[in-house]
Scaffold this motif. Sequence first.
Motif, PDB file in Angstrom:
ATOM      1  N   GLU A  74       0.820  -1.209   0.000  1.00  0.00           N
ATOM      2  CA  GLU A  74       0.000   0.000   0.000  1.00  0.00           C
ATOM      3  C   GLU A  74       0.856   1.262   0.000  1.00  0.00           C
ATOM      4  O   GLU A  74       2.006   1.268   0.420  1.00  0.00           O
ATOM      5  N   SER A 128      -3.790  -0.890  -1.310  1.00  0.00           N
ATOM      6  CA  SER A 128      -4.459   0.406  -1.450  1.00  0.00           C
ATOM      7  C   SER A 128      -3.469   1.509  -1.830  1.00  0.00           C
ATOM      8  O   SER A 128      -2.268   1.412  -1.593  1.00  0.00           O
ATOM      9  N   SER A 143      -8.114  -9.886   5.213  1.00  0.00           N
ATOM     10  CA  SER A 143      -8.249  -8.509   4.756  1.00  0.00           C
ATOM     11  C   SER A 143      -7.945  -8.410   3.268  1.00  0.00           C
ATOM     12  O   SER A 143      -6.939  -8.936   2.790  1.00  0.00           O
ATOM     13  N   GLN A 190      -7.691  -5.176   0.825  1.00  0.00           N
ATOM     14  CA  GLN A 190      -7.726  -3.715   0.771  1.00  0.00           C
ATOM     15  C   GLN A 190      -7.167  -3.253  -0.567  1.00  0.00           C
ATOM     16  O   GLN A 190      -5.970  -3.367  -0.825  1.00  0.00           O
ATOM     17  N   SER A 213      -8.349  -0.061  -1.993  1.00  0.00           N
ATOM     18  CA  SER A 213      -8.890   1.288  -2.169  1.00  0.00           C
ATOM     19  C   SER A 213      -7.918   2.208  -2.897  1.00  0.00           C
ATOM     20  O   SER A 213      -6.712   1.975  -2.939  1.00  0.00           O
ATOM     21  N   ASN A 222     -11.814  -7.382   6.912  1.00  0.00           N
ATOM     22  CA  ASN A 222     -12.344  -6.198   6.256  1.00  0.00           C
ATOM     23  C   ASN A 222     -12.138  -6.251   4.755  1.00  0.00           C
ATOM     24  O   ASN A 222     -11.183  -6.849   4.261  1.00  0.00           O
ATOM     25  N   ASP A 274     -12.127  -3.543   1.544  1.00  0.00           N
ATOM     26  CA  ASP A 274     -12.074  -2.125   1.194  1.00  0.00           C
ATOM     27  C   ASP A 274     -11.846  -1.976  -0.307  1.00  0.00           C
ATOM     28  O   ASP A 274     -10.752  -2.206  -0.805  1.00  0.00           O
ATOM     29  N   SER A 334     -13.020   0.964  -1.752  1.00  0.00           N
ATOM     30  CA  SER A 334     -13.426   2.366  -1.882  1.00  0.00           C
ATOM     31  C   SER A 334     -12.539   3.130  -2.858  1.00  0.00           C
ATOM     32  O   SER A 334     -11.392   2.779  -3.106  1.00  0.00           O
ATOM     33  N   ASN A 341     -15.358  -4.654   8.425  1.00  0.00           N
ATOM     34  CA  ASN A 341     -15.383  -3.386   7.713  1.00  0.00           C
ATOM     35  C   ASN A 341     -15.712  -3.626   6.247  1.00  0.00           C
ATOM     36  O   ASN A 341     -15.003  -4.367   5.571  1.00  0.00           O
ATOM     37  N   ILE A 342     -16.771  -3.018   5.778  1.00  0.00           N
ATOM     38  CA  ILE A 342     -17.101  -3.023   4.349  1.00  0.00           C
ATOM     39  C   ILE A 342     -17.053  -1.581   3.887  1.00  0.00           C
ATOM     40  O   ILE A 342     -17.838  -0.745   4.336  1.00  0.00           O
ATOM     41  N   ASN A 343     -16.114  -1.253   3.006  1.00  0.00           N
ATOM     42  CA  ASN A 343     -15.940   0.123   2.558  1.00  0.00           C
ATOM     43  C   ASN A 343     -16.083   0.205   1.048  1.00  0.00           C
ATOM     44  O   ASN A 343     -15.243  -0.283   0.301  1.00  0.00           O
ATOM     45  N   HIS A 398     -19.131   1.590   5.096  1.00  0.00           N
ATOM     46  CA  HIS A 398     -18.987   2.843   4.368  1.00  0.00           C
ATOM     47  C   HIS A 398     -19.616   2.603   2.991  1.00  0.00           C
ATOM     48  O   HIS A 398     -19.168   1.716   2.266  1.00  0.00           O
TER      49      HIS A 398
END
Length: 602
Positions: A369, A393, A412, A414, A416, A439, A441, A443, A464-466, A488
């Motif tokens: 990331e 991300s 996880s 991620q 985003s 989670n 993500d 987004s 966490n759902i983003n 989110h």
Amino acid sequence: MENLKKNSVTVIVNHIFFIIFVINSISCPLRVVESCDPIDEEALLHFKRGVNYDFPPFRKLDTWVPNTDCCVEWQGVSCDPANGRVVQVYLFSFRDEGGVDRNFGVEGTLSPFLGNLTYLQYLGFKDQVGLSGPIPPELGKLSHLVGLGLTNNQLNGSIPSSLGNLHKLQYLSLGNNSLSGAIPNSLFRSLKSLLTLELEGNQFTGSIPSSISNLISLEKIYLTRNNLSGSIPLGITTLKNLTYIDLSYNHITGNISDSIGNNLSKLQALFLNYNKLIGTIPSSVVKLSQLQELHLDHNKITGVILRSVGKLSQLRNLYLDHNRLTGPIPSSIFNLFSLEVLNFGNNKLTGMLPYSIGNLTKIQRIVLENNKITGKLPPTIGYLTALYDILLSNNRFFGRIPPSFDNLRLNSLQLSNNHLVGPLPPQLANTTFFNSDSNLDLSYNPLGLKNIPDWLFHYYELKNINLAGAGIKGELPQSMSSSGSIVHLDLSSPLDEDIGKKPTIAYIQSMKLSNNPLGGTIPKSLGKLIELEVLEMSGNNISGSIPKKVLNLEKLQVLDVSNNQLSGRIPPHNTSFLASAFSGNPGLCGAPLPPCKRRLYL
């Protein structure tokens, strides 16, 4: 993971004395003597008198009774069968992965009379949370001492320089206390037999003494979690027996010397993370053929990642994150078949992620990331069956999420702030999220979906759902799971007035729905969400008043309904919310905003 590995090694070191005692007792069975030497007995009783409390259930000091045989009847004490002199004193408490149990151990101080135990070889008081005060300089008289273990106590003051007189010392373990001041330069001048040096978890300041080069037998050095400064002494790189170096979590500056790889051929673990190191990664690192742990993260290291790093075939954990590295990731990295964690996050890396990443069959975490990596996501990632964390991300990946990701069993995912597009592969519904803190993500990607897929909310483990800023418009899914405690979303339709009554959302902890064209009002039924801690609905063009029950949810700690069209008096509430939580609503009044005009709101 790196912390777990460090802690595991520390626990092993901390128990070394106990193991030695057991072996010694088996190989050298003690004979019964009429009584131990009176000098030794008095020294031990003097220590006991300095103990205010001996916590049950061990209470070994209860057996330390005057005029009884300390060699036979006193627990934690062993003697030389030839002369009846005390050679071992060892008190331990109870410790597990959660740390030292404060309900066990002794409370008191170390007696200077312990220096009178002339024949003592092993002294171990560890995990005694109530053992405080300074280390007596008189311990420097114990010329036969092989092991000194005082870890996990509350000892304070400085290290007595007299400990440098212990020429036979092999294990010096003073870690996890409250010791302070500089490490005496004289401490290392004569300890040529020392194998393990453990000073971690204290408050030492100043630089690492250059005299450390005298520790010619040293195999393991633990100085992590202090306040040490200065550069890494070149003398460390001359200690050819070193297998483990941990200087992490200090304020060490300067470059990493190229001699570190030229001399330390036995090195298996190198922890230099969380310091202020500069310069580049030395090319000699490739010569550390036995290296399993390389942690250089959280420094100011520049330059590129060396291609030769791919030759470290034993490497299991590679942490280079939070530096200033540039350039592409060398393809040779993906030939490290033993690699379990790859963390290059928070650098300035560029280039593409090659398909050969699929060679990392033992990889568990991939963290890239906050870089500038581009290209499509390699579908080979989906076949890494040991993988549980993918953190990519804030890069420049484009294209679709590969359908092969449905093979993964994740904690996880991620992705985003990239350039990923939809549609989402329906196979993604088969991805397993196995941890209660999992989670997802996606987004701030231009996914461009018309509706939020129902299957996204079938994962009962997702924390966490983003999907904010992902260009997904539509209503809140009817199948929304109660397990997603942080959500989110982008929405384009008003919230259902009965949303708070739906069993599928009854235990949600956080809803972040800001900056959507919702319109409508705040549903009164949100007041039934008894677990709700965070509610963010700013910039949504919502009108009407704020429901009293929503504002008085028992667990609600964070609220933001700013920049809407809300009006009326803010209901009385028990939690102290900032005025900014209600700002940008011209029709709102009442605490914490200015008072309402009485003629309007009686």
